[in-house]
Every structure is written in structure tokens, then in C-alpha cells.
Design an enzyme around this catalytic site. Structure first.
Site: not given
Length: 348
Positions: A50, A52, A88, A203, A207, A210, A288
């Protein structure tokens, strides 16, 4: 001491971990002594130390003696239980750091203020709520996971100035290159990305990220029939693809190409999202898809943010964009000629 300035430094560190921590929250920590940073760190990945821990480890050997008179700033309350890493709160107590400044309490029921209580019981001063609104925004996916048991869901679509997302049965690019790069950033910051069967077929998107550095999200395709062309780009080996489909007797059960998998939908979008969180461990989902899939999420109220990218072109006809009437925009900004309009649900 300028508490807000040092907390903003924590937020800068949070951005370095965003998109890499998976189901864990991105967190930043800074250790200050006599107005000087002697250590800092951020959570770099799921199951890794983590923030900390990273901050304390970064303190130079000659500065370790300063910990007992330092202040540690943390964007999220220190954890108080032993999970993949030790608590932590106990690490801070062990190093006798006398003052802890926290932006946000941990929404995880296993913590939920217990870390702060442990610190205070040990005689450590705790200052809470510094830049709390900004701090909450940084862990909004984690908060949604903890409070609702589902991913944080962002619906994103581009449309023409006259309200169409594209020509019927024809791929229609609308947004500019900079907007496209920002969309790829959204993908990099998401655990999974979803489209419908029609979007996949018309389409043929890949996905991936890039156009922006970062991991590729798991790709989800919602299909009532369970039938997709195996030559589609979503079945390449760039990232796992999961076909999300109802369990029906007439649905094909043949294996998907390249080792991709199937997931049976729940009886509602909300139940399906809970399954995606539980089975795929997706803490954030970017949708999307086309208006049909988007409308299912909107009708059920199963979303946290909607991003509408309005592009300066007129199509005059085609597929209508999702109906957002009745929703008030939270904010907007321009990217070149495109206008990004954001809608945020309460707590989203």
C-alpha cells in the site's frame, strides 16, 4: 503546515496508480518533516504494498530518525486489517509517526473508520476530511464496489450535432483524434469494456488502448442470440473477450475462439453487473455500445456517469442517440471541436 498543498501531492501520486490497482483503491501517501518531503509512495498494483508502506520504505536511512516527528498525509484512511498485505495503521504506529492527515474514510466495511480509531488509541493525532470531495472522486470506483457490489459504470457515446450516433448499418466515425485518445485513456482506466452484438458486427471495434499507454480492458459483448462472427477483431488475442448472453435452450454452446469465454446474464442489468463484479472481478466498466444497450442501463438506473461527445457534424438521418431528456449535465468541456458533456448520478 500547508495541509491542502501536501494532500494535493498525495492526489498527484494517486494518478500514477489509477488504472493499475484493479479492485483496490488508488492511494497516495507523503511523509513531511519540517516542511520537507522525506518519503512518498503510491499503491502500484493489486496485491502490492500500500501507499503508506511505499512511502515509509522510500525514506532514506539518514532520515528514519525523523519519522517520530513527522506527519504522514494519506489520500485514504490507512487500512486496519490483514488482507493481501498487513494493516497500514499498525505500520504507522510501529514507526511512531505522531500525526496522520487523511482525506477520505475507507468505505470498505472492514475498515470504515477502524484505522483512524486504532491510530487515535495509540496516541496518534489524526486530521480528517482534507480536500474530502476531491479525495472521494479519486476512489469512486472502489466506493461503488463496496457500497453496491457492482462495477462503477460509465456510459460513453459520440453523436452528431443533430443527435445521431451514426448511419444505419454503417460504421460512422464522428469524434476527433484528441477525443479518441481520451476515450482510450478511459479504457485504460477501466477493468472492462462492453458493447452489444450490433456494434460488434457493424463497427468491428478492437476495444483496446492502442492510442494510450495502459492495459487493455476485458471485452464484454452482450448478445441475446449468443452468435458472433469468429473473425471479428474482439476475438483477437489482445485481451480476453467474454460473450454475455441469456441462458436459453436454443443458444449455441460451442466454444469461443482463442480461449474466450461466456457469461450468463442475470434477470436484469443490475444482476448481470453484480455477476460481472463477482465472477470477472471488474471494478469499473465502460459501456461503448449502441443506443439499445445504453437504454437498458439508463432505464434501470444502473449507471454512475454518462459521457456524451457531441461532434460538429450533421448527419440528418441515421441511428438516434440515447434519450437523455430529464437528466441535467454536471459539467462540460471542449476538445477541439468536440464537446464532452458529463452526467453524474448522486454518489457516482
Amino acid at each position: 503546515m500547508n495541509t491542502e498543498m501536501w494532500m494535493r501531492r498525495c492526489f498527484d501520486l494517486v494518478s500514477l496508480g489509477t488504472g493499475h490497482t484493479h479492485l483496490n483503491p488508488p492511494v497516495g501517501a507523503v511523509i513531511i518533516c519540517e516542511n520537507r518531503i522525506i518519503g512518498e509512495g503510491w499503491h502500484k498494483g493489486f496485491g502490492k504494498p500500500h501507499a503508506e508502506v511505499e512511502a515509509i520504505r522510500s525514506v532514506k536511512s539518514e532520515d528514519l530518525r525523523l519519522l517520530s516527528k513527522s506527519t504522514i498525509f494519506v489520500s485514504l484512511e490507512p487500512c486496519s486489517y490483514h488482507g493481501k498485505t498487513p494493516p497500514c495503521s499498525q505500520l504507522i504506529i510501529k514507526h511512531q509517526i505522531p500525526h496522520v492527515v487523511v482525506s477520505v474514510k475507507d468505505p470498505n466495511p472492514k475498515v470504515a473508520g477502524n484505522g483512524i480509531v486504532q491510530l487515535q488509541t495509540a496516541g496518534i493525532k489524526v486530521t480528517e476530511g482534507v480536500l474530502e470531495k476531491e479525495g472521494k472522486a479519486l476512489i469512486r470506483s472502489f466506493s461503488r464496489n463496496q457500497l453496491s457490489g457492482r462495477p462503477r459504470i460509465t456510459l460513453k457515446f459520440a453523436c452528431s450535432a443533430d443527435g445521431f450516433i451514426g448511419k444505419k448499418d454503417k460504421r460512422t466515425p464522428l469524434s476527433n483524434a484528441v477525443s479518441n485518445q481520451l476515450v482510450h485513456r478511459l479504457r485504460a482506466e477501466s477493468d472492462a469494456i462492453a458493447i452489444g452484438r450490433k456494434t460488434a458486427a457493424i463497427d468491428n471495434p478492437q476495444l483496446t488502448t492502442r492510442n494510450y499507454p495502459g492495459k487493455n480492458p476485458v471485452r464484454l459483448v452482450f448478445s441475446r442470440t449468443g452468435v458472433l462472427d469468429e473473425q471479428l477483431k474482439i476475438f483477437d488475442r489482445c485481451a480476453p473477450t467474454v460473450l454475455v448472453t441469456p441462458e436459453k435452450e436454443n443458444n449455441p454452446v460451442s466454444p469461443l475462439p482463442n480461449g474466450h469465454s461466456r457469461l450468463t446474464t442475470g434477470s436484469s442489468i443490475t444482476q448481470t453487473m453484480e455477476q460481472i463484479y463477482q465472477k470477472l472481478h471488474a471494478g469499473s466498466l465502460l459501456v461503448e455500445g449502441g443506443p439499445e444497450l445504453m437504454s437498458e442501463f439508463i432505464a434501470e438506473g444502473c449507471w454512475d456517469e454518462i459521457i456524451k461527445i457531441v461532434c460538429p457534424v450533421a448527419l440528418r438521418e441515421g441511428v438516434k442517440a440515447p434519450d437523455l431528456r430529464g437528466l441535467a449535465p454536471s459539467f462540460r468541456f471542449s476538445v477541439g471541436g468536440d464537446v464532452w458533456v458529463h452526467y453524474l448520478r448522486e454518489g457516482g
